[in-house]
Design a protein around this motif. Structure first.
Motif: not given
Lengths: 244, 307
Positions: B86, A79-88, B73, A76, B50-51, B84, B80, B70, A242-243, B101-102, B48
């Motif tokens: 999967x 590939x950067x998908x952690x950013x996707x996952x954590x902003x869902x 979000x 994650x 994330x940070x 990215x 991003x 949350x 996270x990053x 998820x949504x 968003x």
């Protein structure tokens, strides 16, 4: 809770979308067969039980569980998908649990697929199947402990190899903490209470009774606590960093 | 409605974002401009959730992101940087996962997925693993993922990076279609993109907000705004053009032979120039009014020394 299920399904499917699960299950089955029959002398012992099979599980898990867990978070990050996952709209807790249960389910499935061994001993004699079921459950619990450690190590880095090696080292310490290798480091300078505490962390000691089919409360609780602690650590690592 | 107040993000001693304050309301399509490393992505990552910001606060519809991450979000669609996704999942599996998820269910889910597939034309690649897709398709999958739940707020980090001109055009049209009453923030370092899709421009450099106005406002900053460029079919005396009242300066581009006349601030010089040309019967074959040159303004805004 439904989010945990969604993450679980994605992760579980991902094990089977890549060769990871197939390779893992195959190797697990082959090795557990080899260990039980050739090293554990399952056949020659002339006893209708699966003790030789279960006795090797800590050593099998030591290498195989870190292998199945290493990509969970590292990938994650890479590939950067952690950013996707954590902003869902998924909380870190839900993500951690979803990933854990998915990998734990793969481990459970691998254990279930060792059923020919169980058929074999039932064909050869009259084993106590209650003991065998209990030992299976105990082994799965211990696998969960290995898994929680390995997932936490995977969360630390984006490099899968580093995650794998870190996980093996930490797991190894936990497996052997009751034995001389680890205890000698404390012997002589640490008070005996420290020595006893360290010794009580041993996976081997706690699994010993379980392999014989005794699910004592303190052993079960021990593995559950190990899982909880490492999953909490995993959560902390992810939310702190996270990053990158 | 997003409001950002005194937002800062430090990585060790490096100030990626430095005391940024602005607010964006529904209907705004904001172009986030800035050189690489200016802090665009970092800002978006904080918007968003994330940070976590080093200091300052972000509120979305009155909710602070530090407490209601949350809930916020859920309202945001986010692409991003680098889109990215999967890689081991197929496109349709991935869209299903995002829809789950949504929190989309049943008919709504089917319809949302269907409509998003049409909007970004993914029908041909639904059963291909994402890792085997071309860059353009990957970017479109990322966009699809961001808009699947019809979010009120859309944050896109370089949505057209690495796309060919046709795909860029498609993405821009898509953004324009989407954004009737929505709040869109698009980061880019392609200048034309901003005038093509945005109604507001923010220029960020060194983590600071350097400019915040309409794209026309950005063009007005240019020395070339309302300047007149002309070309003569053969050599003649044009020195008189520079003497005209209202003309501040004249430049001749030797290789192309093009002459540019810069107006005094606020002056309209077109009629003066055309009158002069007719009077002197100058052999002009090309004449046009410049809109302003974005690259020049961009350089001017982002490279100014911090006092």
């Amino acid at each position: 809770m439904s989010q945990v299920g969604t993450i679980f399904r994605r992760e579980f499917a991902s094990f089977f979308a890549t060769p990871v699960a197939y390779v893992f299950i195959t190797i697990f089955l082959v090795l557990s067969g080899v260990f039980s029959f050739f090293i554990g002398q399952l056949y020659e012992r002339g006893q209708a039980d699966l003790l030789p099979f279960f006795n090797f599980h800590p050593w099998l898990y030591l290498f195989l569980v870190p292998a199945i867990a290493m990509r969970s978070w590292s990938e994650e990050r890479k590939s950067g998908t952690i950013e996707l996952l954590m902003t869902l709209p998924v909380t870190t807790t839900q993500a951690v649990l979803g990933k854990f249960f998915a990998a734990w389910a793969v481990l459970g499935l691998s254990l279930l697929l060792t059923f020919p061994l169980w058929l074999t001993v039932n064909y050869l004699g009259n084993p106590d199947n209650g003991i065998i079921v209990a030992a299976y459950l105990g082994s799965w619990l211990m696998a969960g402990g290995f898994l929680a450690i390995s997932l936490c190590m995977s969360a630390l880095t984006k490099n899968q190899v580093v995650a794998f090696i870190l996980a093996i080292v930490v797991c190894f310490i936990f497996v052997l903490s009751g034995s001389g290798v680890v205890l000698d480091a404390f012997q002589g300078w640490a008070p005996s209470i420290v020595l006893d505490t360290v010794a009580s962390f041993s996976f081997l000691t706690h699994f010993e009774a379980m392999a014989k089919g005794v699910l004592a409360l303190n052993d079960v609780a021990y593995f559950l606590i190990v899982m909880v602690i490492w999953l909490v650590a995993n959560h902390m690592v992810i939310s702190q960093k996270k990053a990158d | 409605m997003i409001s950002v107040s005194h937002l800062s993000k430090h990585f060790d001693s490096f100030k990626a974002v430095d005391d940024l304050s602005f607010s964006v309301k529904p209907g705004d399509i904001v172009g986030f401009l800035g050189p690489n490393g200016a802090g665009k992505s970092t800002t978006m990552k904080m918007l968003t959730g994330f940070l976590r910001p080093t200091s300052g606060d972000i509120t979305v519809d009155g909710l602070s992101i530090s407490e209601h991450a949350k809930a916020i979000q859920a309202k945001i669609g986010y692409l991003p940087e680098g889109a990215p996704a999967y890689g081991d999942m197929t496109v349709i599996q991935f869209l299903n996962f995002i829809a789950d998820v949504r929190g989309l269910k049943g008919d709504t889910k089917t319809r949302s997925i269907q409509s998003v597939i049409e909007k970004v034309t993914l029908a041909d690649v639904l059963d291909r693993p994402i890792e085997n897709l071309s860059k353009g398709f990957k970017r479109r999958v990322g966009l699809a993922q961001a808009i699947i739940h019809d979010p009120q707020i859309l944050i896109l980090d370089e949505p057209t990076d690495g796309l060919d001109p046709n795909q860029k055009h498609q993405v821009r049209e898509l953004i324009q279609q989407l954004s009737k009453d929505k709040l869109v923030i698009v980061s880019t370092h392609i200048l034309e993109e901003v005038t093509a899709v945005c109604n507001r421009v923010m220029v960020i450099a060194d983590g600071k907000l350097r400019f915040d106005d309409t794209p026309e406002g950005l063009l007005k900053q240019s020395r070339y705004h309302k300047a007149i460029t002309l070309h003569l079919s053969y050599q003649s005396d044009i020195s008189g053009l520079a003497e005209l009242a209202g003309v501040a300066d004249m430049e001749v581009d030797r290789p192309t032979g093009k002459v540019t006349l810069f107006p005094e601030p606020g002056m309209d010089i077109l009629h003066l120039v055309t009158e002069y040309i007719q009077l002197r019967k100058l052999p002009v074959d090309t004449l046009y009014i410049e809109q302003g040159r974005l690259d020049e303004v961009f350089r001017q805004i982002t490279q100014q020394e911090v006092a």
